[in-house]
Scaffold this motif. Structure first.
Motif, PDB file in Angstrom:
ATOM      1  N   PRO A 187       0.838  -1.200   0.000  1.00 27.12           N
ATOM      2  CA  PRO A 187       0.000   0.000   0.000  1.00 27.12           C
ATOM      3  C   PRO A 187       0.874   1.252   0.000  1.00 27.12           C
ATOM      4  CG  PRO A 187      -0.857  -1.604   1.552  1.00 27.12           C
ATOM      5  CD  PRO A 187       0.460  -2.146   1.083  1.00 27.12           C
ATOM      6  N   SER A 188       0.490   2.243  -0.818  1.00 28.24           N
ATOM      7  CA  SER A 188       1.370   3.396  -1.016  1.00 28.24           C
ATOM      8  C   SER A 188       0.600   4.713  -1.022  1.00 28.24           C
ATOM      9  CB  SER A 188       2.137   3.258  -2.336  1.00 28.24           C
ATOM     10  OG  SER A 188       2.949   2.098  -2.337  1.00 28.24           O
ATOM     11  N   THR A 189       1.288   5.735  -0.538  1.00 27.06           N
ATOM     12  CA  THR A 189       0.799   7.116  -0.557  1.00 27.06           C
ATOM     13  C   THR A 189       1.699   7.935  -1.463  1.00 27.06           C
ATOM     14  OG1 THR A 189      -0.140   7.070   1.678  1.00 27.06           O
ATOM     15  CG2 THR A 189       0.524   9.221   0.839  1.00 27.06           C
ATOM     16  N   TYR A 190       1.110   8.861  -2.215  1.00 22.83           N
ATOM     17  CA  TYR A 190       1.907   9.828  -2.978  1.00 22.83           C
ATOM     18  C   TYR A 190       1.571  11.225  -2.481  1.00 22.83           C
ATOM     19  CZ  TYR A 190       4.913  11.412  -6.710  1.00 22.83           C
ATOM     20  OH  TYR A 190       5.977  11.955  -7.394  1.00 22.83           O
ATOM     21  N   LEU A 191       2.597  11.969  -2.063  1.00 21.78           N
ATOM     22  CA  LEU A 191       2.425  13.361  -1.667  1.00 21.78           C
ATOM     23  C   LEU A 191       2.761  14.246  -2.861  1.00 21.78           C
ATOM     24  CD1 LEU A 191       1.851  15.438   0.580  1.00 21.78           C
ATOM     25  CD2 LEU A 191       4.327  15.469   1.041  1.00 21.78           C
ATOM     26  N   LEU A 192       1.735  14.818  -3.458  1.00 17.17           N
ATOM     27  CA  LEU A 192       1.909  15.745  -4.574  1.00 17.17           C
ATOM     28  C   LEU A 192       2.321  17.111  -4.039  1.00 17.17           C
ATOM     29  CD1 LEU A 192      -1.369  14.904  -6.536  1.00 17.17           C
ATOM     30  CD2 LEU A 192       0.943  14.155  -7.158  1.00 17.17           C
ATOM     31  N   CYS A 193       3.362  17.695  -4.620  1.00 19.82           N
ATOM     32  CA  CYS A 193       3.844  19.010  -4.194  1.00 19.82           C
ATOM     33  C   CYS A 193       3.665  19.997  -5.339  1.00 19.82           C
ATOM     34  CB  CYS A 193       5.302  18.914  -3.759  1.00 19.82           C
ATOM     35  SG  CYS A 193       5.497  17.914  -2.252  1.00 19.82           S
ATOM     36  N   GLU A 194       2.764  20.942  -5.136  1.00 20.34           N
ATOM     37  CA  GLU A 194       2.290  21.782  -6.231  1.00 20.34           C
ATOM     38  C   GLU A 194       3.319  22.797  -6.722  1.00 20.34           C
ATOM     39  OE1 GLU A 194      -2.506  21.819  -5.509  1.00 20.34           O
ATOM     40  OE2 GLU A 194      -1.311  23.277  -4.391  1.00 20.34           O
ATOM     41  N   LYS A 195       4.265  23.197  -5.874  1.00 20.67           N
ATOM     42  CA  LYS A 195       5.268  24.200  -6.262  1.00 20.67           C
ATOM     43  C   LYS A 195       6.609  23.571  -6.621  1.00 20.67           C
ATOM     44  CE  LYS A 195       3.358  28.001  -3.466  1.00 20.67           C
ATOM     45  NZ  LYS A 195       3.595  28.867  -2.271  1.00 20.67           N
ATOM     46  N   ASP A 196       6.625  22.274  -6.825  1.00 19.35           N
ATOM     47  CA  ASP A 196       7.871  21.559  -7.092  1.00 19.35           C
ATOM     48  C   ASP A 196       8.473  22.017  -8.420  1.00 19.35           C
ATOM     49  OD1 ASP A 196       9.924  19.722  -7.419  1.00 19.35           O
ATOM     50  OD2 ASP A 196       8.744  18.037  -6.694  1.00 19.35           O
ATOM     51  N   MET A 197       9.736  22.468  -8.384  1.00 20.47           N
ATOM     52  CA  MET A 197      10.430  22.891  -9.594  1.00 20.47           C
ATOM     53  C   MET A 197      11.388  21.812 -10.101  1.00 20.47           C
ATOM     54  SD  MET A 197       9.199  25.885 -10.196  1.00 20.47           S
ATOM     55  CE  MET A 197      10.350  26.626 -11.358  1.00 20.47           C
ATOM     56  N   ALA A 198      11.545  20.728  -9.348  1.00 25.50           N
ATOM     57  CA  ALA A 198      12.426  19.632  -9.761  1.00 25.50           C
ATOM     58  C   ALA A 198      11.637  18.569 -10.526  1.00 25.50           C
ATOM     59  CB  ALA A 198      13.110  19.012  -8.547  1.00 25.50           C
ATOM     60  N   ILE A 199      10.526  18.127  -9.950  1.00 26.38           N
ATOM     61  CA  ILE A 199       9.611  17.193 -10.620  1.00 26.38           C
ATOM     62  C   ILE A 199       8.261  17.909 -10.709  1.00 26.38           C
ATOM     63  CG2 ILE A 199       8.582  14.890 -10.630  1.00 26.38           C
ATOM     64  CD1 ILE A 199      10.765  13.972  -8.726  1.00 26.38           C
ATOM     65  N   PRO A 200       7.938  18.503 -11.835  1.00 29.67           N
ATOM     66  CA  PRO A 200       6.714  19.295 -11.944  1.00 29.67           C
ATOM     67  C   PRO A 200       5.468  18.496 -11.562  1.00 29.67           C
ATOM     68  CG  PRO A 200       8.102  19.626 -13.866  1.00 29.67           C
ATOM     69  CD  PRO A 200       8.707  18.493 -13.084  1.00 29.67           C
ATOM     70  N   LEU A 201       4.465  19.221 -11.111  1.00 34.70           N
ATOM     71  CA  LEU A 201       3.239  18.587 -10.637  1.00 34.70           C
ATOM     72  C   LEU A 201       2.635  17.646 -11.680  1.00 34.70           C
ATOM     73  CD1 LEU A 201       1.085  18.343  -8.414  1.00 34.70           C
ATOM     74  CD2 LEU A 201      -0.056  20.333  -9.434  1.00 34.70           C
ATOM     75  N   HIS A 202       2.639  18.042 -12.939  1.00 32.21           N
ATOM     76  CA  HIS A 202       2.034  17.187 -13.966  1.00 32.21           C
ATOM     77  C   HIS A 202       2.779  15.860 -14.086  1.00 32.21           C
ATOM     78  CE1 HIS A 202       5.123  17.692 -17.140  1.00 32.21           C
ATOM     79  NE2 HIS A 202       5.252  18.910 -16.681  1.00 32.21           N
ATOM     80  N   ALA A 203       4.093  15.877 -13.864  1.00 29.34           N
ATOM     81  CA  ALA A 203       4.873  14.643 -13.926  1.00 29.34           C
ATOM     82  C   ALA A 203       4.590  13.758 -12.719  1.00 29.34           C
ATOM     83  CB  ALA A 203       6.359  14.969 -14.006  1.00 29.34           C
ATOM     84  N   GLN A 204       4.429  14.375 -11.555  1.00 30.62           N
ATOM     85  CA  GLN A 204       4.068  13.611 -10.363  1.00 30.62           C
ATOM     86  C   GLN A 204       2.719  12.916 -10.574  1.00 30.62           C
ATOM     87  OE1 GLN A 204       4.457  15.959  -6.620  1.00 30.62           O
ATOM     88  NE2 GLN A 204       5.456  17.493  -7.889  1.00 30.62           N
ATOM     89  N   LYS A 205       1.741  13.686 -11.051  1.00 30.39           N
ATOM     90  CA  LYS A 205       0.406  13.127 -11.267  1.00 30.39           C
ATOM     91  C   LYS A 205       0.429  12.007 -12.297  1.00 30.39           C
ATOM     92  CE  LYS A 205      -2.451  17.133 -10.024  1.00 30.39           C
ATOM     93  NZ  LYS A 205      -3.425  18.148 -10.531  1.00 30.39           N
ATOM     94  N   ALA A 206       1.226  12.171 -13.340  1.00 28.48           N
ATOM     95  CA  ALA A 206       1.291  11.157 -14.393  1.00 28.48           C
ATOM     96  C   ALA A 206       1.797   9.831 -13.854  1.00 28.48           C
ATOM     97  CB  ALA A 206       2.174  11.646 -15.538  1.00 28.48           C
ATOM     98  N   MET A 207       2.786   9.876 -12.956  1.00 27.97           N
ATOM     99  CA  MET A 207       3.301   8.626 -12.382  1.00 27.97           C
ATOM    100  C   MET A 207       2.225   7.901 -11.589  1.00 27.97           C
ATOM    101  SD  MET A 207       7.283   9.404 -11.385  1.00 27.97           S
ATOM    102  CE  MET A 207       7.090  11.055 -10.686  1.00 27.97           C
ATOM    103  N   VAL A 208       1.421   8.651 -10.874  1.00 28.32           N
ATOM    104  CA  VAL A 208       0.326   8.043 -10.102  1.00 28.32           C
ATOM    105  C   VAL A 208      -0.751   7.508 -11.035  1.00 28.32           C
ATOM    106  CG1 VAL A 208      -1.521   8.510  -8.448  1.00 28.32           C
ATOM    107  CG2 VAL A 208       0.766   9.463  -8.061  1.00 28.32           C
ATOM    108  N   GLU A 209      -1.165   8.334 -11.969  1.00 27.02           N
ATOM    109  CA  GLU A 209      -2.299   7.982 -12.830  1.00 27.02           C
ATOM    110  C   GLU A 209      -1.968   6.855 -13.805  1.00 27.02           C
ATOM    111  OE1 GLU A 209      -3.112  11.755 -14.559  1.00 27.02           O
ATOM    112  OE2 GLU A 209      -4.006  12.586 -12.710  1.00 27.02           O
ATOM    113  N   ASN A 210      -0.702   6.726 -14.189  1.00 27.25           N
ATOM    114  CA  ASN A 210      -0.303   5.692 -15.148  1.00 27.25           C
ATOM    115  C   ASN A 210       0.231   4.433 -14.499  1.00 27.25           C
ATOM    116  OD1 ASN A 210      -0.951   7.477 -17.241  1.00 27.25           O
ATOM    117  ND2 ASN A 210       1.122   8.302 -17.341  1.00 27.25           N
TER     118      ASN A 210
END
Length: 246
Positions: A187-210
């Protein structure tokens, strides 16, 4: 009362585990035992050619804990997600129970971290293109991070102490492919960080959604380093991942 898991913190590239100090203090005050992992790839005198030693570094911290019959919640940040997922192999609670052993990794907590499937490296995820702020040595062995104040700590009031802690990183670890994706089995949690300049939010979301699996998702209006800028909020998110109702 169900015993609290031991929380093991896995940093990202260039970082020491002391970067998590504020969150660890808050969790320890709430009754959690915590510890951190130091990577062989960070500040190395002999550069790593793959992720194996970093995976082993995590397992060498986790294994003695679970062999005491304790549960572990593994917190991984950035590059730590690559090696953190790999390190779960054989140490998760279900696998250990099948062997008649108590304890194990019960939860993975990805803090704006790379959640990669098998056969994919960090550089594969970046389409084999160095990020603009990567500074790679001519021999392709060492990578440093330019402008960390803007890339890692853009919402941290005084990042100088943490910038001073950053070291070199073994660049070839970024080319090493994942062979085990622990988030598929724990079981896993993902903490999305909206102001992230290293891994942009859209990339974080894509890893979760895909990913093809169901994640527990929290979101903070934070940079790549919420453990510095929003330690209370991150600590509460980890507590919820550990099963607390807040």
């Amino acid at each position: 009362m169900i015993p609290k898991p031991v929380i093991v913190f896995v940093p990202g590239a260039w970082h020491p585990p002391t970067c998590f100090r504020y969150v660890r203090d808050k969790l320890e005050a709430a009754g959690y035992a915590t510890t951190g992992v130091s990577f062989a790839s960070v500040g190395a005198s002999k550069q790593l050619q793959d992720i194996g030693p970093d995976v082993a570094a995590i397992q060498n911290v986790v294994r003695p804990i679970v062999d005491q019959g304790k549960d572990v919640l593994l917190v991984v940040h950035s590059y730590g997600g690559v090696v953190g997922g790999e390190s779960v192999r054989g140490l998760d609670k279900v696998s250990r129970a099948k062997e008649g052993k108590k304890g194990g990794i019960t939860h993975l907590y990805y803090c704006c971290a790379f959640a990669l499937p098998e056969g994919v490296s960090l550089m594969d995820a970046l389409q084999q293109k160095n990020l603009p702020w990567f500074r790679v040595s001519e021999d392709q062995q060492i990578v440093t991070a330019a402008d960390p104040d803007k890339i890692f700590y853009n919402d941290v009031a005084d990042p100088d102490e943490d910038i001073a802690m950053l070291k070199t990183h073994s660049y070839q670890t970024f080319h090493s492919k994942v062979t085990y994706a622990g988030w598929k089995y724990v079981p896993s949690t993902y903490l999305l960080c909206e102001k992230d300049m290293a891994i942009p939010l859209h990339a974080q979301k894509a890893m979760v959604e895909n990913s093809g699996v169901q994640w527990r998702v929290d979101t903070l209006d934070a940079s790549h380093s919420p453990f510095l800028s929003m330690p209370d909020e991150m600590a509460n998110s980890i507590k919820r991942a550990a099963g607390e109702e807040l």
